[in-house]
Design a protein around this motif. Sequence first.
Motif, PDB file in Angstrom:
ATOM      1  N   ALA A  95       0.859  -1.095   0.190  1.00 23.44           N
ATOM      2  CA  ALA A  95       0.021  -0.074   0.099  1.00 23.44           C
ATOM      3  C   ALA A  95       0.825   1.187  -0.031  1.00 23.44           C
ATOM      4  O   ALA A  95       0.380   2.223  -0.547  1.00 23.44           O
ATOM      5  CB  ALA A  95      -0.834  -0.083   1.101  1.00 23.44           C
ATOM      6  N   PHE A  96       1.955   1.158   0.647  1.00 23.65           N
ATOM      7  CA  PHE A  96       2.881   2.428   0.750  1.00 23.65           C
ATOM      8  C   PHE A  96       4.174   2.308  -0.250  1.00 23.65           C
ATOM      9  O   PHE A  96       5.035   2.945  -0.001  1.00 23.65           O
ATOM     10  CB  PHE A  96       3.211   2.669   2.388  1.00 23.65           C
ATOM     11  N   ALA A  97       3.864   1.549  -1.109  1.00 22.27           N
ATOM     12  CA  ALA A  97       5.167   1.192  -2.121  1.00 22.27           C
ATOM     13  C   ALA A  97       5.518   2.500  -2.968  1.00 22.27           C
ATOM     14  O   ALA A  97       4.394   3.305  -3.301  1.00 22.27           O
ATOM     15  CB  ALA A  97       4.932   0.000  -3.101  1.00 22.27           C
ATOM     16  N   THR A  98       6.728   2.957  -3.192  1.00 26.03           N
ATOM     17  CA  THR A  98       7.104   4.123  -3.607  1.00 26.03           C
ATOM     18  C   THR A  98       7.422   4.179  -5.379  1.00 26.03           C
ATOM     19  O   THR A  98       8.011   4.816  -5.946  1.00 26.03           O
ATOM     20  CB  THR A  98       8.010   4.970  -2.944  1.00 26.03           C
ATOM     21  N   SER A  99       7.511   2.650  -5.682  1.00 21.38           N
ATOM     22  CA  SER A  99       8.294   2.354  -6.739  1.00 21.38           C
ATOM     23  C   SER A  99       7.546   1.304  -7.287  1.00 21.38           C
ATOM     24  O   SER A  99       6.907   0.360  -6.745  1.00 21.38           O
ATOM     25  CB  SER A  99       9.537   2.498  -6.994  1.00 21.38           C
ATOM     26  N   PRO A 100       7.205   0.946  -8.748  1.00 21.18           N
ATOM     27  CA  PRO A 100       6.642  -0.154  -9.267  1.00 21.18           C
ATOM     28  C   PRO A 100       7.587  -1.440  -8.778  1.00 21.18           C
ATOM     29  O   PRO A 100       6.931  -2.555  -8.389  1.00 21.18           O
ATOM     30  CB  PRO A 100       7.102  -0.176 -10.843  1.00 21.18           C
ATOM     31  N   GLU A 101       8.780  -1.495  -8.504  1.00 20.80           N
ATOM     32  CA  GLU A 101       9.811  -2.440  -8.147  1.00 20.80           C
ATOM     33  C   GLU A 101       9.363  -2.999  -6.713  1.00 20.80           C
ATOM     34  O   GLU A 101       9.245  -4.147  -6.608  1.00 20.80           O
ATOM     35  CB  GLU A 101      11.068  -2.108  -8.319  1.00 20.80           C
ATOM     36  N   LEU A 102       9.237  -1.993  -5.718  1.00 19.45           N
ATOM     37  CA  LEU A 102       8.873  -2.330  -4.500  1.00 19.45           C
ATOM     38  C   LEU A 102       7.613  -2.671  -4.260  1.00 19.45           C
ATOM     39  O   LEU A 102       7.142  -3.703  -3.718  1.00 19.45           O
ATOM     40  CB  LEU A 102       8.862  -0.910  -3.793  1.00 19.45           C
ATOM     41  N   LEU A 103       6.513  -2.266  -5.352  1.00 19.59           N
ATOM     42  CA  LEU A 103       5.345  -2.983  -5.148  1.00 19.59           C
ATOM     43  C   LEU A 103       5.045  -4.401  -5.618  1.00 19.59           C
ATOM     44  O   LEU A 103       4.335  -5.136  -5.037  1.00 19.59           O
ATOM     45  CB  LEU A 103       4.306  -1.907  -6.146  1.00 19.59           C
ATOM     46  N   ILE A 104       5.807  -4.843  -6.637  1.00 16.13           N
ATOM     47  CA  ILE A 104       5.992  -6.166  -7.214  1.00 16.13           C
ATOM     48  C   ILE A 104       6.658  -6.826  -5.983  1.00 16.13           C
ATOM     49  O   ILE A 104       5.986  -7.942  -5.986  1.00 16.13           O
ATOM     50  CB  ILE A 104       6.976  -6.144  -8.459  1.00 16.13           C
ATOM     51  N   VAL A 105       7.595  -6.513  -5.462  1.00 17.11           N
ATOM     52  CA  VAL A 105       8.338  -7.164  -4.239  1.00 17.11           C
ATOM     53  C   VAL A 105       7.239  -7.451  -3.276  1.00 17.11           C
ATOM     54  O   VAL A 105       6.996  -8.913  -2.666  1.00 17.11           O
ATOM     55  CB  VAL A 105       9.342  -6.527  -3.603  1.00 17.11           C
ATOM     56  N   PHE A 106       6.435  -6.422  -2.931  1.00 15.50           N
ATOM     57  CA  PHE A 106       5.523  -6.729  -1.691  1.00 15.50           C
ATOM     58  C   PHE A 106       4.156  -7.474  -2.347  1.00 15.50           C
ATOM     59  O   PHE A 106       3.467  -8.400  -1.385  1.00 15.50           O
ATOM     60  CB  PHE A 106       4.923  -5.406  -1.208  1.00 15.50           C
ATOM     61  N   ARG A 107       3.841  -7.567  -3.588  1.00 12.61           N
ATOM     62  CA  ARG A 107       2.712  -8.334  -4.174  1.00 12.61           C
ATOM     63  C   ARG A 107       3.527  -9.798  -4.095  1.00 12.61           C
ATOM     64  O   ARG A 107       2.611 -10.635  -3.890  1.00 12.61           O
ATOM     65  CB  ARG A 107       2.293  -7.926  -5.411  1.00 12.61           C
ATOM     66  N   VAL A 108       4.625 -10.005  -4.388  1.00 12.07           N
ATOM     67  CA  VAL A 108       4.996 -11.372  -4.167  1.00 12.07           C
ATOM     68  C   VAL A 108       4.955 -11.993  -2.837  1.00 12.07           C
ATOM     69  O   VAL A 108       4.638 -13.225  -2.742  1.00 12.07           O
ATOM     70  CB  VAL A 108       6.446 -11.442  -4.632  1.00 12.07           C
ATOM     71  N   LEU A 109       5.265 -11.374  -1.711  1.00 13.00           N
ATOM     72  CA  LEU A 109       5.170 -11.311  -0.666  1.00 13.00           C
ATOM     73  C   LEU A 109       3.791 -11.948  -0.182  1.00 13.00           C
ATOM     74  O   LEU A 109       3.458 -13.059   0.571  1.00 13.00           O
ATOM     75  CB  LEU A 109       5.746 -10.314   0.461  1.00 13.00           C
ATOM     76  N   MET A 110       2.677 -11.053  -0.511  1.00 14.61           N
ATOM     77  CA  MET A 110       1.408 -11.124  -0.350  1.00 14.61           C
ATOM     78  C   MET A 110       0.963 -12.861  -0.914  1.00 14.61           C
ATOM     79  O   MET A 110       0.156 -13.516  -0.436  1.00 14.61           O
ATOM     80  CB  MET A 110       0.540 -10.164  -0.778  1.00 14.61           C
ATOM     81  N   GLY A 111       1.722 -13.028  -2.357  1.00 10.25           N
ATOM     82  CA  GLY A 111       1.285 -14.058  -2.991  1.00 10.25           C
ATOM     83  C   GLY A 111       1.803 -15.447  -2.244  1.00 10.25           C
ATOM     84  O   GLY A 111       1.171 -16.558  -1.983  1.00 10.25           O
TER      85      GLY A 111
END
Length: 501
Positions: A95-111
Motif C-alpha cells: 500500500a505504501f510502495a513508492t516504486s513499481p519494483e517495490l510494489l511487485i516485491v510486496f505483491r510477491v510476499l502477499m502471494g
Amino acid sequence: MNRIDDELRSWLGLLVVLGPVLLVAMDGSVLFLAMPAITGALAPSADESLWILDSYGFAVGSLLIAFGAVGDRYGRKRLLMIGAAMFGLGSVGAAFATSPELLIVFRVLMGVAGATLLPSALAVLGTLFTDPRRRARAIGIFAATFAAGFAIGPIVAGQLLTRFWWGSVLLINVPVVVAFLVLAPILLGEVRATGGGRIDVASVVTSSAGLLTAMYAVKHSAAQGIAMSSVAAGLAGVALLGWFGRRQGRIGNPLIDFTLFRNPVFAIAIVTGFLPLAAWSATAYLAAVYLQSVLGMSIADAALLAVPGALVLTVAAVVTPAVVARIGYSAALITAHFTIALGLSLLLPTGTGGGAGWYIAATVVAGIGYGISFSVVADIAVAAVPAERAGAAAALAETGNELGNALGIALFGSLAAVLFRIHGPDLAPTLGETLRLPGLVSAQLDDARGAFVSGLHVVAATAAIVHVVLGAVAVRVLRSSTRGSDAASASRPRDALPSRS
C-alpha cells in the motif's frame, strides 16, 4: 447442549476461515480498476504493469501445492496463522510502495502468504464439519466466498478509489487479518496428517522457477519484442517444467499426483478451474481499462457496472451444488464452458463510441459459467482423496484457479499488448502510457483507443473459442462416464473419483 455448542463453534470457525479466503481471492482482482491510478502515481513500464497485476497470482499458484503438503505435515492452523500475519505485513508494504519494483516485491510476499492460506483453509473444513451434508454445504459456502472475492474485488476497489489513494485497496486487508489472528486460536483446532513424507524441495524450486522464467519470456516478448534473452528464458522455463513433471512420477511423495488425472471428470474439472480464471482475469482487467481509458468513465461508474455480473457469479456458485445433485458434475462442467464462451462473445460489439451495455450483458452471462466452475472444482478436488491428503488436493484445485488468474493476464494480456504495439500509433507500448503523452492530436487518440479495443476483441474471441473447444471435448470425454460417476457423486461424492489410501 454440547452438540449445539459444537455446531455453533463449527459455523463460527467457518466464518473465521472465510476471512482470509475472501482476501486472497479479492487480491487477485482488486488492482484491475486501480491500475490507471497506479500508472499515474508510479509510472510503471508495460512489463512492470503486467508484473504488478500477476506477480501475486504467480506466487500463489506456484507455491499452493507445496504449502498444501506443508500444512498436511506440520499443521494447518499453524500455517494459517503464519500466512495471515505475512499477508497483513505484505499488504501494508504494498500500500505504501513508492516504486513499481517495490510494489511487485510486496505483491510477491502477499502471494507467498496467500499460498499458505487457501489449501489449509479448505482442508480445515473437514475437521470443523464431520457430517458429510454439513461439510458439503460448508464447501459450497467456501467456493461461493472465493468466487465472490474475485468478483467484488474491482467493486470494492472502485468505492475506495473514489475517496482515497490507490493504496487503500490493499490496506483493507489489515483489519480482517487482525480479526483472524485473534479468533483462529480460539475456534480452530490444529490438524496434521500422520506419516506424511518430506517436502521435495527440488520440485518446489523447479516448478516455481519454470513458471516464472516461462512467463518472463512471454511478457518480455510482448512488451519489447522477441529477443534472444526471452527465447532462452522460455526454453529454460519449459525444460524446468518438463523436468518437474517427470520427477513427480519418480519420487515417493510428489507435489502433484498426476494419477488423479486418469479420471476424466477430475481432469476436465481441473482444466475448468484453470481456463475460466484465465479468461476472466484477462477480460476483467482489459475491460476495466476500456471503461475508464476508452469510454472515459469514472472509477465509481466503472465499478458500478461490474455489480450485476458479480451478483450473478456469486449466486451461481451458491446454487450450483443443488443443481449438480440433479444434473450431475459432467453436465455442470459442460454448461460452464459454453456459458462462458457465450458471455465472452458479447464483448465483441463493444467499440470506442460505446459498449457499456454489452459489457454488462457479457459479465452477467459469463458469470453463470464462472460461478459453476468455482463451485464444482472445489467439490471434486476435496472428494477425490482421503481426508489426510485434503490439503494437497485442495491446493491442486486452487492452483488451477490462481495460475489461471496469473497466466490469463500474462498470456492474454501480452497478446493485447502485442496487438496494441502493432496497430497503435507507435508512441508508447500501452494505452495508459500513450494517453499520458503531451501534445496528442485527436487522430492519435482515436488510433490508440481503437487499437486497444481491437486487442480486447481478439482476446475475448480467442478465449471464447478455447472454451467452445474444451466444452466440446468435455461432451465427448465425459459422455461415457456421465451416468456412472454422476450417479455416484450425487449419493456419495467421494466415489465419483479415484481415491488414494
